[in-house]
Write an enzyme that holds these catalytic residues in place. Structure first.
Site, PDB file in Angstrom:
ATOM      1  N   CYS A 121       0.597   3.237  -0.159  1.00 15.21           N
ATOM      2  CA  CYS A 121       1.651   3.926   0.602  1.00 15.21           C
ATOM      3  C   CYS A 121       3.043   3.411   0.211  1.00 15.21           C
ATOM      4  O   CYS A 121       4.045   4.082   0.454  1.00 15.21           O
ATOM      5  CB  CYS A 121       1.442   3.735   2.102  1.00 15.21           C
ATOM      6  SG  CYS A 121      -0.211   4.205   2.609  1.00 15.21           S
ATOM      7  N   TYR A 176      12.975   2.220  29.147  1.00 12.01           N
ATOM      8  CA  TYR A 176      14.296   2.861  29.093  1.00 12.01           C
ATOM      9  C   TYR A 176      15.441   1.899  29.342  1.00 12.01           C
ATOM     10  O   TYR A 176      15.444   1.142  30.306  1.00 12.01           O
ATOM     11  CB  TYR A 176      14.390   4.011  30.113  1.00 12.01           C
ATOM     12  CG  TYR A 176      15.831   4.392  30.396  1.00 12.01           C
ATOM     13  CD1 TYR A 176      16.647   4.865  29.369  1.00 12.01           C
ATOM     14  CD2 TYR A 176      16.400   4.226  31.655  1.00 12.01           C
ATOM     15  CE1 TYR A 176      17.979   5.155  29.586  1.00 12.01           C
ATOM     16  CE2 TYR A 176      17.741   4.524  31.896  1.00 12.01           C
ATOM     17  CZ  TYR A 176      18.525   4.984  30.857  1.00 12.01           C
ATOM     18  OH  TYR A 176      19.839   5.274  31.065  1.00 12.01           O
ATOM     19  N   PRO A 203     -29.151   7.151   5.496  1.00  7.79           N
ATOM     20  CA  PRO A 203     -28.622   6.235   6.515  1.00  7.79           C
ATOM     21  C   PRO A 203     -28.276   4.841   5.994  1.00  7.79           C
ATOM     22  O   PRO A 203     -27.577   4.088   6.671  1.00  7.79           O
ATOM     23  CB  PRO A 203     -29.751   6.166   7.558  1.00  7.79           C
ATOM     24  CG  PRO A 203     -30.934   6.807   6.947  1.00  7.79           C
ATOM     25  CD  PRO A 203     -30.493   7.657   5.801  1.00  7.79           C
ATOM     26  N   SER A 223      -6.974  -3.826  -2.582  1.00 11.10           N
ATOM     27  CA  SER A 223      -6.162  -3.945  -1.372  1.00 11.10           C
ATOM     28  C   SER A 223      -4.670  -3.884  -1.670  1.00 11.10           C
ATOM     29  O   SER A 223      -3.903  -4.699  -1.193  1.00 11.10           O
ATOM     30  CB  SER A 223      -6.503  -5.275  -0.678  1.00 11.10           C
ATOM     31  OG  SER A 223      -6.018  -5.245   0.638  1.00 11.10           O
TER      32      SER A 223
HETATM   33  P1  FAD Z   1      -8.164   4.501  -1.808  1.00  9.85           P
HETATM   34  O1  FAD Z   1      -7.253   3.610  -1.047  1.00  9.85           O
HETATM   35  O2  FAD Z   1      -7.562   5.481  -2.744  1.00  9.85           O
HETATM   36  O3  FAD Z   1      -9.178   3.577  -2.615  1.00  9.85           O
HETATM   37  C1  FAD Z   1     -10.196   4.123  -3.374  1.00  9.85           C
HETATM   38  C2  FAD Z   1     -10.449   3.187  -4.535  1.00  9.85           C
HETATM   39  O4  FAD Z   1     -11.749   3.430  -5.021  1.00  9.85           O
HETATM   40  C3  FAD Z   1      -9.504   3.412  -5.702  1.00  9.85           C
HETATM   41  O5  FAD Z   1      -8.750   2.260  -5.961  1.00  9.85           O
HETATM   42  C4  FAD Z   1     -10.425   3.768  -6.867  1.00  9.85           C
HETATM   43  O6  FAD Z   1     -10.028   3.169  -8.070  1.00  9.85           O
HETATM   44  C5  FAD Z   1     -11.742   3.183  -6.402  1.00  9.85           C
HETATM   45  N1  FAD Z   1     -12.911   3.866  -6.963  1.00  9.85           N
HETATM   46  C6  FAD Z   1     -13.197   5.187  -6.913  1.00  9.85           C
HETATM   47  N2  FAD Z   1     -14.390   5.437  -7.519  1.00  9.85           N
HETATM   48  C7  FAD Z   1     -14.858   4.240  -7.938  1.00  9.85           C
HETATM   49  C8  FAD Z   1     -16.037   3.851  -8.604  1.00  9.85           C
HETATM   50  N3  FAD Z   1     -16.969   4.729  -8.968  1.00  9.85           N
HETATM   51  N4  FAD Z   1     -16.193   2.535  -8.889  1.00  9.85           N
HETATM   52  C9  FAD Z   1     -15.267   1.629  -8.538  1.00  9.85           C
HETATM   53  N5  FAD Z   1     -14.129   1.952  -7.893  1.00  9.85           N
HETATM   54  C10 FAD Z   1     -13.924   3.233  -7.594  1.00  9.85           C
HETATM   55  N6  FAD Z   1      -1.288   7.422   3.930  1.00  9.85           N
HETATM   56  C11 FAD Z   1      -0.634   7.221   5.090  1.00  9.85           C
HETATM   57  O7  FAD Z   1      -1.268   7.254   6.151  1.00  9.85           O
HETATM   58  N7  FAD Z   1       0.711   6.980   5.110  1.00  9.85           N
HETATM   59  C12 FAD Z   1       1.447   6.919   3.977  1.00  9.85           C
HETATM   60  O8  FAD Z   1       2.662   6.674   4.019  1.00  9.85           O
HETATM   61  C13 FAD Z   1       0.790   7.136   2.747  1.00  9.85           C
HETATM   62  N8  FAD Z   1       1.488   7.116   1.591  1.00  9.85           N
HETATM   63  C14 FAD Z   1       0.818   7.281   0.413  1.00  9.85           C
HETATM   64  C15 FAD Z   1       1.541   7.265  -0.772  1.00  9.85           C
HETATM   65  C16 FAD Z   1       0.896   7.429  -1.967  1.00  9.85           C
HETATM   66  C17 FAD Z   1       1.693   7.424  -3.226  1.00  9.85           C
HETATM   67  C18 FAD Z   1      -0.516   7.602  -2.003  1.00  9.85           C
HETATM   68  C19 FAD Z   1      -1.240   7.774  -3.301  1.00  9.85           C
HETATM   69  C20 FAD Z   1      -1.241   7.653  -0.825  1.00  9.85           C
HETATM   70  C21 FAD Z   1      -0.581   7.490   0.387  1.00  9.85           C
HETATM   71  N9  FAD Z   1      -1.277   7.541   1.594  1.00  9.85           N
HETATM   72  C22 FAD Z   1      -0.618   7.370   2.778  1.00  9.85           C
HETATM   73  C23 FAD Z   1      -2.725   7.825   1.636  1.00  9.85           C
HETATM   74  C24 FAD Z   1      -3.522   6.569   1.730  1.00  9.85           C
HETATM   75  O9  FAD Z   1      -3.125   5.685   0.735  1.00  9.85           O
HETATM   76  C25 FAD Z   1      -5.001   6.903   1.609  1.00  9.85           C
HETATM   77  O10 FAD Z   1      -5.339   7.775   2.657  1.00  9.85           O
HETATM   78  C26 FAD Z   1      -5.892   5.689   1.665  1.00  9.85           C
HETATM   79  O11 FAD Z   1      -5.562   4.773   0.675  1.00  9.85           O
HETATM   80  C27 FAD Z   1      -7.357   6.117   1.508  1.00  9.85           C
HETATM   81  O12 FAD Z   1      -8.171   4.993   1.449  1.00  9.85           O
HETATM   82  P2  FAD Z   1      -9.531   5.041   0.652  1.00  9.85           P
HETATM   83  O13 FAD Z   1     -10.143   3.681   0.764  1.00  9.85           O
HETATM   84  O14 FAD Z   1     -10.314   6.204   1.058  1.00  9.85           O
HETATM   85  O15 FAD Z   1      -9.119   5.325  -0.841  1.00  9.85           O
END
Ligand code: FAD
Length: 569
Positions: free
Chosen positions: A45, A434, A284, A41
């Site tokens: 971003c 406004y 599912p 968590s």
């Molecule tokens: P993530 O938050 O990436 O989490 C996935 C996690 O799964 C990772 O921590 C990874 O280590 C873990 N994982 C993967 N495979 C395994 C496994 N086999 N076993 C255990 N753990 C695993 N979005 C916006 O809307 N606005 C923004 O301003 C923005 N800025 C961003 C800036 C940066 C630098 C980055 C990198 C992303 C940004 N994003 C932004 C995108 C946003 O962070 C992602 O869309 C979002 O975090 C996706 O959530 P998620 O849970 O799918 O994946």
């Protein structure tokens, strides 16, 4: 069957959101969150702003910790633990403790995959050289900052002009580095149409960033004698060599699907995990959310990869709701996004012209440049706005805006309108907050709706900036343009505005002189009128149309044309 064991893979945006929601719905369920990284968590971003120092403390990026999640939500959070296999028949996952190397099985009744997306790493020679970094998590940015400090980096090359690349550019510039952005496409920020991205190009250049467009990287090389790059020399297809003390690789992301693929879950043609409207995969008992999945584009209905934090968080909640018996559905992703780039804000929602063309959806494109708040109140700044709408029903299909102030709230109103499937008629009729410091009695969103209504009812026809760009520039002396030209360009601005620049080959008749000088205009040819923003030229169009002339309004007028064409030059 009651769900006694919920296992979640990935503990950041979608995964943490799903876990917390699941606990609020079921006190008894054993909820295990596996995260292979050191943090759960965390605010990915916020990472670029930590690099630039706007966020000073790394702890500020930690929205929750395993301990706080355990204390408040009774979640069994296991960091440094990678799930390496899903056994669908036995309903177990195999987890690997990355510190000890020990593997063990964990059973599930329901499994949620929120594995995110990994930075794209194309097979470019030298990609893995030292001093090259991707940006996904806190260790990544700590490594970047240590490298910059240790080798006293002065020159950074950011490869990729998406929002992560641009945020990193802004923040590295804030640290005093000299920046070059290399983008393979002819524009940055692909969700924007090119004339809207042109504002970002100008902003980058105005802040001393060297912007290279349409010239992809062909190799990263060690410095030759005489070159002093501390990381690499970035070699472009054109042969150009750019010295870099640090390289940020931001060429997009691709869904992390290895677990899903190995488990035999269905993947889509774009490479993401396929899910139904409840976010269930082809099994599912297994749900998938976030950057790892393909979503339905809310406007076009086509499958799409739209990696954003808002959708991931909401999908996490929906998956948990459905698992615990609530009738939750995901209706598709609008792609609402926003970026700050130095003094500019750029935002978009819904489809752009490229997407609509690809999907074969007919649209009208309208540009306008309303003030961020009442023009008479100090500090008003124009917003470059664009809306796309259906030419028959008037349904809003997409919106883009770039400006210094007030872009965010307009885009949020437009995103809400899009989600509510509103038409431009309804935009015209929205009642928005406004007072002079905040907006205008006719808010930019109302104005966009009204201007689009004018098109729908046939009061005005639009011409687009690229029609003018394609036209050979006639000298100004050829006042009614070259013979054979399909249209006459008519500038209705004041002389002082014209003195600062005009579209070549245009005839100049200020709006207030138009009725008296109509005899100067041809009746055998179409007229395209323009002013600074498109409003006065709309008035001109109304006058001329009622006098029997064939006339169109150059939407966005001189401001849109100049930004787009100057950029292309
Ligand atoms: P993530 O938050 O990436 O989490 C996935 C996690 O799964 C990772 O921590 C990874 O280590 C873990 N994982 C993967 N495979 C395994 C496994 N086999 N076993 C255990 N753990 C695993 N979005 C916006 O809307 N606005 C923004 O301003 C923005 N800025 C961003 C800036 C940066 C630098 C980055 C990198 C992303 C940004 N994003 C932004 C995108 C946003 O962070 C992602 O869309 C979002 O975090 C996706 O959530 P998620 O849970 O799918 O994946």
């Amino acid at each position: 069957m009651s769900v006694k064991r919920l296992v979640i893979v990935g503990g950041v945006a979608g995964g943490a959101s799903a876990a917390a929601r699941a606990r609020r719905l079921c006190e008894q369920c054993h909820i295990v969150v596996f995260e292979r990284g050191p943090h759960v968590s965390f605010a990915n971003c916020g990472l670029p702003y930590f690099v630039g120092g706007e966020i000073a403390e790394p702890d500020a990026l930690l929205v929750q910790t395993p301990e706080s999640l355990r204390a408040r939500f009774n979640l069994d959070v296991r960091v440094h633990t990678e799930v390496v296999e899903v056994n669908r028949e036995r309903r177990t996952v195999r987890a690997r403790d990355l510190k000890t190397g020990r593997d063990y099985e964990e059973p599930y009744d329901r499994l949620i995959l929120s594995t995110g997306a990994a930075p794209v790493r194309p097979p470019i020679p030298g990609l893995d050289r030292e001093g090259h970094f991707t940006v996904r998590n806190i260790p990544d940015v700590e490594r970047i900052m240590a490298w910059i400090r240790d080798c006293k980096a002065c020159r950074a090359v950011v490869v990729g002009g998406g929002y992560i690349g641009l945020e990193m550019t802004e923040q590295l510039a804030r640290r005093g580095l000299r920046l070059t952005v290399v983008e393979a496409l002819p524009q940055v920020m692909a969700p924007l149409d090119p004339e809207m991205a042109a504002w970002l190009h100008a902003e980058l250049r105005a802040h001393g960033v060297t912007l290279v467009l349409g010239d992809p990287v062909s190799a990263f090389e060690p410095p030759r004698p005489g070159e002093t790059a501390r990381a690499s020399v970035v070699v472009l297809r054109s042969g150009r060599r750019i010295e870099a003390d640090v390289v940020v690789l931001a060429m997009g992301v691709k869904p992390e699907t290895s677990l899903a693929r190995a488990a035999g879950l269905e993947l889509g043609a774009l490479g993401g995990i396929r899910v139904n409207e409840h976010l269930q995969t082809s099994d599912p008992n297994i749900y998938a959310v976030g950057d790892a999945i393909e979503v339905r584009d809310f406007v076009t209905g086509q499958w799409a990869l739209i990696p954003l934090a808002g959708p991931a968080n909401r999908q996490g909640r929906i998956a948990a709701d459905h698992i615990f018996g609530r009738p939750a559905r995901y209706e598709g992703t609008l792609g609402t996004a926003i970026l700050r780039l130095f003094r500019l804000t750029a935002a978009c929602t819904g489809a752009n012209e490229k997407c609509l063309r690809r999907a074969g959806i007919r649209y009208e494109a309208l540009h306008l440049h309303p003030n961020s708040h009442a023009g008479y109140f100090p500090g008003a700044e124009p917003i470059a706005m664009k809306i796309l709408f259906a030419p028959d029903t008037g349904r809003l299909l997409g919106a883009q805006a770039v400006g210094h102030e007030g872009v965010d709230k307009r885009m949020d109103v437009l995103a809400t309108a899009l989600k509510a499937r509103m038409t431009v008629h309804e935009l015209a009729d929205l009642e928005l907050a406004y007072a002079p410091p905040f907006g205008s009695a006719k808010d930019p969103v109302n104005l966009a709706g009204m201007a689009a209504q004018n098109v729908l009812v046939g009061d005005v026809k639009l011409a687009q900036w690229h029609e003018i760009q394609a036209r050979p520039a006639a000298p100004e002396a050829a006042r009614t343009s070259a013979p054979g030209d399909q249209f006459l360009l008519l500038d209705v601005r004041r002389p002082d505005e014209r003195a600062k620049g005009f579209i070549p080959g245009s005839l100049h008749i200020p709006l207030d002189e138009l009725r008296a000088r109509m005899n100067e205009l041809p009746r055998d040819r179409e007229i395209i009128a323009y002013c600074q923003s498109g409003q006065r030229s709309y008035f001109a169009c109304r006058i001329l149309a009622q006098h029997g002339f064939r006339v169109r309004n150059l939407t966005g007028s001189y401001r849109t044309w100049k930004t787009a064409v100057a950029d292309a030059a």
